[in-house]
Design a protein around this motif. Structure first.
Motif, PDB file in Angstrom:
ATOM      1  N   SER A  29       0.836  -1.206   0.000  1.00  0.00           N
ATOM      2  CA  SER A  29       0.000   0.000   0.000  1.00  0.00           C
ATOM      3  C   SER A  29       0.868   1.252   0.000  1.00  0.00           C
ATOM      4  N   ALA A  30       1.917   1.240   0.815  1.00  0.00           N
ATOM      5  CA  ALA A  30       2.796   2.410   0.888  1.00  0.00           C
ATOM      6  C   ALA A  30       3.469   2.648  -0.462  1.00  0.00           C
ATOM      7  N   TRP A  31       3.913   1.566  -1.097  1.00  0.00           N
ATOM      8  CA  TRP A  31       4.600   1.726  -2.378  1.00  0.00           C
ATOM      9  C   TRP A  31       3.640   2.263  -3.442  1.00  0.00           C
ATOM     10  N   VAL A  32       2.452   1.699  -3.513  1.00  0.00           N
ATOM     11  CA  VAL A  32       1.484   2.128  -4.525  1.00  0.00           C
ATOM     12  C   VAL A  32       1.096   3.596  -4.290  1.00  0.00           C
ATOM     13  N   ALA A  33       0.939   3.988  -3.033  1.00  0.00           N
ATOM     14  CA  ALA A  33       0.590   5.388  -2.733  1.00  0.00           C
ATOM     15  C   ALA A  33       1.714   6.317  -3.203  1.00  0.00           C
ATOM     16  N   TYR A  34       2.950   5.957  -2.872  1.00  0.00           N
ATOM     17  CA  TYR A  34       4.084   6.783  -3.286  1.00  0.00           C
ATOM     18  C   TYR A  34       4.147   6.883  -4.816  1.00  0.00           C
ATOM     19  N   THR A  36       1.868   6.407  -7.066  1.00  0.00           N
ATOM     20  CA  THR A  36       0.740   7.130  -7.671  1.00  0.00           C
ATOM     21  C   THR A  36       0.956   8.645  -7.568  1.00  0.00           C
ATOM     22  N   VAL A  37       1.383   9.077  -6.398  1.00  0.00           N
ATOM     23  CA  VAL A  37       1.632  10.514  -6.223  1.00  0.00           C
ATOM     24  C   VAL A  37       2.718  10.972  -7.196  1.00  0.00           C
TER      25      VAL A  37
END
Ligand code: FES
Length: 258
Positions: A29-34, A36-37
């Motif tokens: 989740s942390a990787w995908v959030a980073y 995407t931003v």
């Protein structure tokens, strides 16, 4: 299928079986959030002095891209919703989504199907991967071919980055870009589909010594596929963050030559 043993408890496991799925949810989740931003930021992806290009923007193909960073031309309009690397990111996403390791990881952690061995499935029924939509997972081999091409592009980016205003140059950014590319190749080559392409369907290894030897190397990497899957998430984020930090002038690149 044999019915589950008739026990009242949800599971008899007393160890921390939930720890691995939990860490997986947090990490992915942390990787995908980073990512995407970063992908929709549309800036700080290129370092003009040293020709560093982050892999999240490679190849940069919208008409919003800086011309110097567009090594393969500009073909798409620079609308906000279109990632600058719109030709490659969907294939990379599908390559990872259909990867045999990531499937195991997200089936267990996000889908709880099942979350761990000897722990009941989070769902009433199990459909497997034999019908839509999960049957699409079987197209992984084709995404492997695209990923191999994209690794070539990333390699080219890393070569072009041996640059400075004086001509040739070498700095910490080069080490990071190179390390990332080496790890990306290791992950790509360790793919189960790659292993099958290299050594699968051979009936007699002794008649194909070159393929057999290559299959041996790929198999050695293949047993490390999970580690490489996580390492490459780390090197991709680190490379992107480093290029962003130098590009935004939060830090300056440590130069060894020029
Ligand atoms: S199995 Fe993971 S990339 Fe192919």
């Amino acid at each position: 299928m044999r019915a589950r043993a008739a026990i009242a408890a949800k599971t008899l496991r007393t160890d921390r079986w939930w720890f691995a799925p939990l860490i997986t949810v947090i990490g992915l989740s942390a990787w995908v959030a980073y990512a995407t931003v970063r992908v929709f930021m549309h800036k700080w992806y290129w370092v003009e002095d040293y020709h560093y290009l982050t892999p999240f923007y490679s190849p940069c193909v919208t008409d919003r891209c800086l011309p110097e960073a567009s090594h393969f031309g500009q073909y798409l309009p620079g609308w906000w919703i279109i990632p600058d690397a719109a030709f490659t990111l969907p294939f990379l996403l599908l390559f990872r989504l259909t990867c045999y390791y990531y499937r195991k990881a997200y089936y267990r952690s996000f889908w709880l199907s099942p979350p761990a061995c000897a722990v009941p499935d989070g769902h009433a029924s199990y459909g497997g991967e034999t019908r839509f939509p999960l049957i699409v997972q079987n197209s992984h081999r084709y995404f492997f071919y695209f990923a191999a091409i994209i690794s070539l592009i990333n390699t080219w980016d890393a070569i072009l980055a041996f640059h400075s205003p004086e001509g040739f140059g070498f700095g910490l950014g080069n080490l990071i870009l190179l390390g990332n590319v080496i790890m990306l190749w290791a992950y790509t080559i360790s793919c189960h589909s790659c292993r099958h392409i290299i050594g699968g369907r051979l009936k007699t290894f002794s008649k194909h010594p070159v393929r057999y030897r290559a299959w041996g190397y790929v198999s050695w990497l293949n047993v490390r596929h999970m580690q490489l899957a996580w390492i490459t998430l780390g090197t991709l984020a680190l490379t992107d963050f480093y290029v962003m930090a130098v590009s935004a002038e939060w830090i300056s690149d440590l130069r060894f030559i020029n």
